[in-house]
Design an enzyme around this catalytic site. Structure first.
Site, short mmCIF file in Angstrom:
data_model
loop_
_atom_site.label_atom_id
_atom_site.label_comp_id
_atom_site.label_asym_id
_atom_site.label_seq_id
_atom_site.Cartn_x
_atom_site.Cartn_y
_atom_site.Cartn_z
N ARG A 74 34.01 42.51 48.11
CA ARG A 74 34.28 43.63 47.22
C ARG A 74 33.21 44.70 47.40
O ARG A 74 32.16 44.47 48.01
CB ARG A 74 34.32 43.15 45.76
CG ARG A 74 32.99 42.61 45.25
CD ARG A 74 33.14 42.04 43.85
NE ARG A 74 33.52 43.08 42.90
CZ ARG A 74 33.89 42.84 41.65
NH1 ARG A 74 33.94 41.59 41.20
NH2 ARG A 74 34.20 43.82 40.85
N LYS B 266 34.81 44.89 34.42
CA LYS B 266 35.77 45.52 33.52
C LYS B 266 35.40 45.29 32.07
O LYS B 266 35.60 46.15 31.21
CB LYS B 266 37.18 45.01 33.81
CG LYS B 266 38.28 45.81 33.14
CD LYS B 266 39.66 45.35 33.57
CE LYS B 266 39.96 45.70 34.98
NZ LYS B 266 41.37 45.37 35.37
N GLU C 17 45.78 44.63 37.38
CA GLU C 17 46.17 44.26 36.01
C GLU C 17 46.01 45.51 35.14
O GLU C 17 44.93 46.11 35.14
CB GLU C 17 45.29 43.13 35.50
CG GLU C 17 45.40 41.85 36.30
CD GLU C 17 44.41 40.80 35.82
OE1 GLU C 17 44.64 40.22 34.74
OE2 GLU C 17 43.40 40.59 36.52
#
Length: 571
Positions: free
Chosen positions: A265, A275, A39
């Site tokens: 992850r 983020k 994104e």
């Protein structure tokens, strides 16, 4: 670059590769197509590097291709700056998507048509509830959700309202389009998720053409299907979203049927990869931008001088697993040192200079000495360093009253100057405040090159810079941004390290460091690995410390400050 070629590509055995290999052997796929779908609402961080290496790596390994696709469905948070930065970061890591660059916004018309398809099938409806009302009615993990009072609108009414939403007749938040699945489902993601919301905002690519935008969940799987993705590789937080991913594909006339698989992850100790937190660090002024060398962003790591080969090596070492875990940041540091030790040229730099006057060296005389550019690579050749009567050594390499295990320079002790001579400290000169300002030493002219004809040994070898040739530079020492190995994302400010950045304003470096404006990392001998910062100019050189060398002295006897405190206590 040679350092990239020296490391293996992202290959090996893991459950993802086992799945792909089984699919190919069974004839379910003739070729592999993966994608990396960021994104564009921030900069990529080292956690993304694992996904990049995996998606591009398995595609290359199995003779397929990997797409770069921007999932640009939220124009209020997306900027062209982030798009450009992401493309730069992926290329910097060593990967190329070729002609396969895509955007979810490329598919907005098709996604809209599929939304109408769901409405016609009685599987989507327009909801007038407020965001808070929907949140409350959604239920919890232990409490079932409640149907919306608008859930049984007719197909005709839903189509009319949805088209009016697209036409811009309603303000933000007035209505949403929701899938009609099951408000009693144990998986909350299946409780009538939002497909479209009203956002009167300009999009970086489509401008003001749209005022309704698809949700990430609605756009993601269908974008995969449009592009013919065979294996949609996601991190574990998307595991609970997989039933929804599959529901959309099962209920729409998509051109292909991708499958989603989740992997753990990358999490690092002493690091926050949220983020939201990274954005707050930048906007709050706690760091000096997304590319601050203390940031775990790929831009920050690049500015700090971390080679992409080291990041790829870390990803290869930790492998691909199904369970989340925290990787010790020491593993990243190991990979960085391994790569830089092979590639970085050696130079001498004195970060905290202390002047040395060699009293028995003739005034006005100087001589050129040969210094190795890389002790393990003869092909790197040598450079010339100039030796003279006045030099700079590291202040930490001298102690007036040293403890037993301190083997560097002190009154009456002989040490070696690298590539030069043995010197012995004879006198300590102090300023008015009592601080050591200068050392008076003598050298042995028979020890040129660093060896004594009589075979005597010295306990230490020091780096140095000639005072006549020394160039002043600013050096920035970057340490961990957080004090705790597990920083609290909810209160990250409390865990910030106040000593995460130390700026040394008047360091002395050898002239060879001024000859190129390259930001390729170099090793400052006995100090660590450094690279030139973008702030650097020919008139004002600035270097960042990438990582220090292993400091065995600090491990054995503690820091210089510890010894000074002990000395004061004994006095």
């Amino acid at each position: 670059m040679a350092i990239d070629e020296a490391l293996p590509t992202e290959t090996g055995g893991d459950f993802i590769r086992d799945i792909i290999r089984a699919d190919i052997d069974a004839g379910r796929h003739s070729h592999v197509v993966t994608r990396f779908p960021p994104e564009p609402n921030g900069y990529l961080h080292i956690g993304h590097a694992k996904s990049i290496c995996l998606n591009f790596g398995v595609a290359e390994e199995f003779g397929g291709r990997c797409h770069l696709r921007f999932d640009d469905t939220n124009p209020t948070k997306e900027e062209q700056e982030y798009i450009d930065a992401i493309e730069h970061d992926v290329r910097w890591l060593g990967f190329d998507w070729g002609k396969h660059l895509y955007h979810a916004s490329d598919y907005f018309e098709q996604l809209y048509a599929w939304a109408e398809h769901l409405i016609r099938a009685g599987k989507a409806y327009v909801d007038d509830q407020s965001q808070e009302e929907m949140r409350t009615a959604r239920g919890t993990l232990t409490e079932q959700g409640r149907n919306s009072p608008y859930r049984e609108r007719t197909v005709e009414e839903n189509l009319a309202l949805f088209r009016r939403m697209r036409a811009g007749e309603f303000p933000n938040g007035a209505r949403v389009l929701r899938a009609k699945i099951d408000m009693t489902a144990g998986n909350i993601n299946l409780r009538d998720p939002v497909l479209y919301r009203i956002l009167h905002a300009s999009h970086p690519r489509t401008g003001t053409k749209w005022c309704i935008y698809p949700s990430y969940d609605f756009a993601h799987g269908q974008s995969d299907a449009i592009e013919g993705i065979t294996h949609s590789l996601c991190t574990l937080e998307f595991e609970d979203h997989r039933p929804l991913y599959d529901w959309f594909l099962d209920n729409l006339p998509v051109p292909s049927r991708p499958r989603q698989y989740e992997f753990a992850r990358l999490n690092l100790s002493y690091t926050v990869l949220s983020k939201r937190v990274l954005t707050e660090l930048v906007r709050g002024g706690y760091v000096q931008g997304w590319d601050d060398p203390r940031m775990p962003t790929l831009a920050g790591l690049r500015r700090r001088g971390v080679p992409p080969a080291a990041i790829r090596d870390l990803v290869r070492r930790i492998g691909v697993a199904k369970a989340n875990s925290v990787v010790d940041v020491a593993m990243l540091e190991y990979s960085i040192r391994e790569v830089l030790n092979r590639s970085a040229l050696r130079r001498m730099a004195v970060l905290r200079p202390l002047k040395v006057v060699i009293e028995n060296y003739p005034e006005g005389k100087s001589e050129d000495l040969a210094a190795l550019n890389h002790p393990e690579d003869p092909a790197a050749g040598t450079r010339t360093v100039r030796f003279g009567r006045e030099l700079y050594v590291e202040r930490d390499d001298f102690m007036e009253s040293p403890p037993k295990k301190f083997h560097r320079l002190s009154p009456g002790r002989e040490v070696r100057l690298r590539y030069a001579y043995f010197i012995t400290c004879r006198e300590v000169v102090k300023d008015a405040s009592g601080k050591v300002a200068e050392l008076r030493c003598r050298y042995d002219p028979e020890t040129r090159g660093g060896n004594a004809p009589d075979g005597r040994k010295v306990p230490a070898t020091l780096h140095w810079v000639s005072a006549a040739d020394a160039v002043s530079a600013e050096v920035r020492l970057h340490n961990q941004l957080f004090l705790r190995p597990d920083p609290n994302p909810g209160n990250f400010v409390a865990d910030l390290n106040p000593q995460s950045l130390e700026v040394l304003a008047d360091c002395k470096i050898e002239p060879a460091l001024t000859g190129s404006n390259s930001n390729e990392p170099v090793q400052f001998e006995r100090q660590g690995y450094f690279c030139r910062d973008p702030d650097s100019t020919p008139r004002r050189l600035v270097f960042n410390r990438t990582i220090g060398l292993r400091d065995t002295w600090a491990k054995v006897v503690g820091t210089r400050a510890d010894w000074e405190r002990r000395g004061q206590a004994q006095a």
